[in-house]
Write an enzyme that holds these catalytic residues in place. Structure first.
Site, PDB file in Angstrom:
ATOM      1  N   PRO A 167       0.781  -1.238   0.000  1.00 14.39           N
ATOM      2  CA  PRO A 167       0.000   0.000   0.000  1.00 14.39           C
ATOM      3  C   PRO A 167       0.811   1.286   0.000  1.00 14.39           C
ATOM      4  CG  PRO A 167      -0.033  -1.019   2.161  1.00 14.39           C
ATOM      5  CD  PRO A 167       0.752  -1.934   1.297  1.00 14.39           C
ATOM      6  N   ASP A 224       2.401   1.667 -11.980  1.00 17.15           N
ATOM      7  CA  ASP A 224       1.151   2.421 -11.822  1.00 17.15           C
ATOM      8  C   ASP A 224       1.379   3.703 -11.046  1.00 17.15           C
ATOM      9  OD1 ASP A 224      -1.197  -0.294 -11.216  1.00 17.15           O
ATOM     10  OD2 ASP A 224      -0.340   0.507 -13.054  1.00 17.15           O
ATOM     11  N   LYS A 261      -3.091   4.463 -14.584  1.00 15.13           N
ATOM     12  CA  LYS A 261      -4.432   4.854 -15.013  1.00 15.13           C
ATOM     13  C   LYS A 261      -5.044   5.663 -13.887  1.00 15.13           C
ATOM     14  CE  LYS A 261      -5.447   0.572 -15.583  1.00 15.13           C
ATOM     15  NZ  LYS A 261      -4.699  -0.554 -15.904  1.00 15.13           N
ATOM     16  N   GLY A 292      -0.399  -2.596  -3.905  1.00 10.99           N
ATOM     17  CA  GLY A 292      -1.139  -3.612  -3.164  1.00 10.99           C
ATOM     18  C   GLY A 292      -0.816  -5.001  -3.657  1.00 10.99           C
ATOM     19  N   ASP A 293      -1.852  -5.758  -3.963  1.00  8.69           N
ATOM     20  CA  ASP A 293      -1.708  -7.109  -4.486  1.00  8.69           C
ATOM     21  C   ASP A 293      -2.198  -7.130  -5.933  1.00  8.69           C
ATOM     22  OD1 ASP A 293      -1.532 -10.204  -3.614  1.00  8.69           O
ATOM     23  OD2 ASP A 293      -3.144  -9.896  -5.059  1.00  8.69           O
ATOM     24  N   THR A 325      -2.330  -6.160   0.298  1.00 11.96           N
ATOM     25  CA  THR A 325      -3.388  -5.362  -0.316  1.00 11.96           C
ATOM     26  C   THR A 325      -3.756  -4.187   0.594  1.00 11.96           C
ATOM     27  OG1 THR A 325      -5.513  -5.498  -1.453  1.00 11.96           O
ATOM     28  CG2 THR A 325      -5.325  -6.719   0.614  1.00 11.96           C
ATOM     29  N   ALA A 326      -4.288  -3.128  -0.032  1.00 13.04           N
ATOM     30  CA  ALA A 326      -4.565  -1.891   0.710  1.00 13.04           C
ATOM     31  C   ALA A 326      -5.397  -2.160   1.960  1.00 13.04           C
ATOM     32  CB  ALA A 326      -5.267  -0.884  -0.194  1.00 13.04           C
ATOM     33  N   MET A 366     -11.513   2.255  -4.057  1.00  6.69           N
ATOM     34  CA  MET A 366     -11.908   3.157  -5.151  1.00  6.69           C
ATOM     35  C   MET A 366     -13.274   3.803  -4.924  1.00  6.69           C
ATOM     36  SD  MET A 366     -10.598   0.789  -8.328  1.00  6.69           S
ATOM     37  CE  MET A 366     -10.979  -0.785  -7.551  1.00  6.69           C
TER      38      MET A 366
HETATM   39  N1  SAH Z   1      -4.296  -3.856  -6.168  1.00 11.00           N
HETATM   40  C1  SAH Z   1      -4.491  -2.821  -5.165  1.00 11.00           C
HETATM   41  C2  SAH Z   1      -5.779  -2.052  -5.375  1.00 11.00           C
HETATM   42  C3  SAH Z   1      -5.802  -1.252  -6.641  1.00 11.00           C
HETATM   43  S1  SAH Z   1      -7.284  -0.338  -6.794  1.00 11.00           S
HETATM   44  C4  SAH Z   1      -4.432  -3.438  -3.771  1.00 11.00           C
HETATM   45  O1  SAH Z   1      -4.422  -4.662  -3.645  1.00 11.00           O
HETATM   46  O2  SAH Z   1      -4.377  -2.689  -2.800  1.00 11.00           O
HETATM   47  C5  SAH Z   1      -6.778   1.240  -6.172  1.00 11.00           C
HETATM   48  C6  SAH Z   1      -7.480   1.531  -4.849  1.00 11.00           C
HETATM   49  O3  SAH Z   1      -6.780   0.900  -3.786  1.00 11.00           O
HETATM   50  C7  SAH Z   1      -7.503   2.986  -4.480  1.00 11.00           C
HETATM   51  O4  SAH Z   1      -8.550   3.669  -5.130  1.00 11.00           O
HETATM   52  C8  SAH Z   1      -7.742   2.907  -2.997  1.00 11.00           C
HETATM   53  O5  SAH Z   1      -9.093   2.613  -2.710  1.00 11.00           O
HETATM   54  C9  SAH Z   1      -6.930   1.678  -2.624  1.00 11.00           C
HETATM   55  N2  SAH Z   1      -5.605   2.041  -2.110  1.00 11.00           N
HETATM   56  C10 SAH Z   1      -4.418   1.602  -2.583  1.00 11.00           C
HETATM   57  N3  SAH Z   1      -3.391   2.073  -1.836  1.00 11.00           N
HETATM   58  C11 SAH Z   1      -3.961   2.811  -0.854  1.00 11.00           C
HETATM   59  C12 SAH Z   1      -3.458   3.542   0.250  1.00 11.00           C
HETATM   60  N4  SAH Z   1      -2.140   3.619   0.506  1.00 11.00           N
HETATM   61  N5  SAH Z   1      -4.339   4.186   1.058  1.00 11.00           N
HETATM   62  C13 SAH Z   1      -5.655   4.125   0.826  1.00 11.00           C
HETATM   63  N6  SAH Z   1      -6.205   3.440  -0.191  1.00 11.00           N
HETATM   64  C14 SAH Z   1      -5.372   2.784  -1.020  1.00 11.00           C
END
Ligand code: SAH
Length: 272
Positions: free
Chosen positions: A23, A46, A68, A100-101, A129-130, A181
């Site tokens: 994250p 990304d 994106k 994240g993942d 993941t976040a 999101m």
């Molecule tokens: N693959 C990623 C998610 C990608 S979608 C995962 O597993 O975490 C992108 C969304 O992830 C963002 O819109 C937000 O909702 C969340 N996100 C990712 N990093 C974040 C962070 N550091 N703090 C808060 N939300 C986060």
């Protein structure tokens, strides 16, 4: 068929590594991600992959931005897929870095399908993941014996602007709901949960840039959160957490954003 490698295994030329980078806090990279990052020839990344993590790539590594943003696609998915194939065919060690993942709201599956079809070798490296990283750093346990026996992850980025979630599944009691999101739709999401049966007084949190020195956490209820988030001037990326567990933050909060949560980048690089 790929076999698991030992800690010292070298990245293979002509292979694509789909790497989850967690994250934000570089300390949350896996050992495998860290090793591959140190060996990359090309990295496609990304917008959510943090600068600190990009700084861990070798200076010689080619960096290709393919980020994106919601409703504004910088590089189309097919182009990303094609780029991965092209770099791998040139015999490069290709890293596809994803926040994240890669398999949680990360389109990792789509990218791999192309690689498989083109006969390109690949590996998937899971990341934190976040939901997991952000909840931990916000002091919000996602499950708790007294408050939540289940936890669901959903996307709040609604297709065609319409709310198309399985609301009955989301409003179940003793469950934590984590919304990825969801920033742009926060008022609509909170209102829909209430309309489908969750109490308006249900605790809810929104966390901006969790695990980073810029982390901001706003807590309230489903009723109050949209206005509190607006007043706090939050901006994406944010994660929304809904459930009784949010209340535990009052006692369990531990992370002080703004402090140097991570060692300097050079210290990290020397361990690669
Ligand atoms: N693959 C990623 C998610 C990608 S979608 C995962 O597993 O975490 C992108 C969304 O992830 C963002 O819109 C937000 O909702 C969340 N996100 C990712 N990093 C974040 C962070 N550091 N703090 C808060 N939300 C986060």
């Amino acid at each position: 068929m790929r076999r698991p490698g030992g800690p010292g295994r070298a990245a293979e030329p002509g292979t694509v590594y789909l790497v989850g980078t967690g994250p934000g806090d570089p300390d949350l990279l896996t050992v495998k991600a860290m090793r591959l990052i140190g060996q990359a020839d090309v990295a496609l990344y990304d917008n959510l992959v943090s600068r600190e993590i990009m700084a861990l790539l070798p200076e010689t590594a080619e960096r290709v931005y393919v980020g994106k943003q919601r409703a504004r696609h910088a590089v189309r998915q097919e182009e990303i897929n094609a780029l991965l194939v092209e770099h791998a065919r040139r015999g490069k060690r290709v890293l596809r870095l994803k926040a994240g993942d890669p398999f949680v709201f990360g389109r990792g599956g789509e990218e791999i399908e192309t690689l498989t079809a083109q006969g390109i070798a690949f590996e998937v490296v899971p990341g934190i993941t976040a939901a997991l990283g952000v909840a931990a750093y916000a002091g919000i346990p996602l499950t708790h014996r007294d408050h939540a026996q289940s936890c669901v992850f959903v996307t709040g980025n609604l297709r065609d602007g319409t709310i198309d979630l399985d609301w009955d599944a989301l409003v179940r009691p003793r469950q934590t709901v984590v919304i990825y999101m969801g920033f742009a739709n926060l008022p609509a999401l909170c209102a829909a949960l209430v309309a489908h049966g969750t109490a308006a007084t249900m605790p809810a949190a929104i966390v901006q840039q969790g695990t980073t020195p810029d982390q901001k956490v706003v807590t309230g209820t489903l009723e109050s959160l949209p206005e509190l988030a607006r007043a706090a001037g939050l901006a994406p990326p944010t994660l929304i957490i809904v459930g009784e567990v949010v209340r535990l933050r009052e006692r369990l909060s531990w992370f002080e954003p703004g402090e140097a949560a991570q060692p300097p980048v050079d210290a990290l690089r020397s361990t690669a």
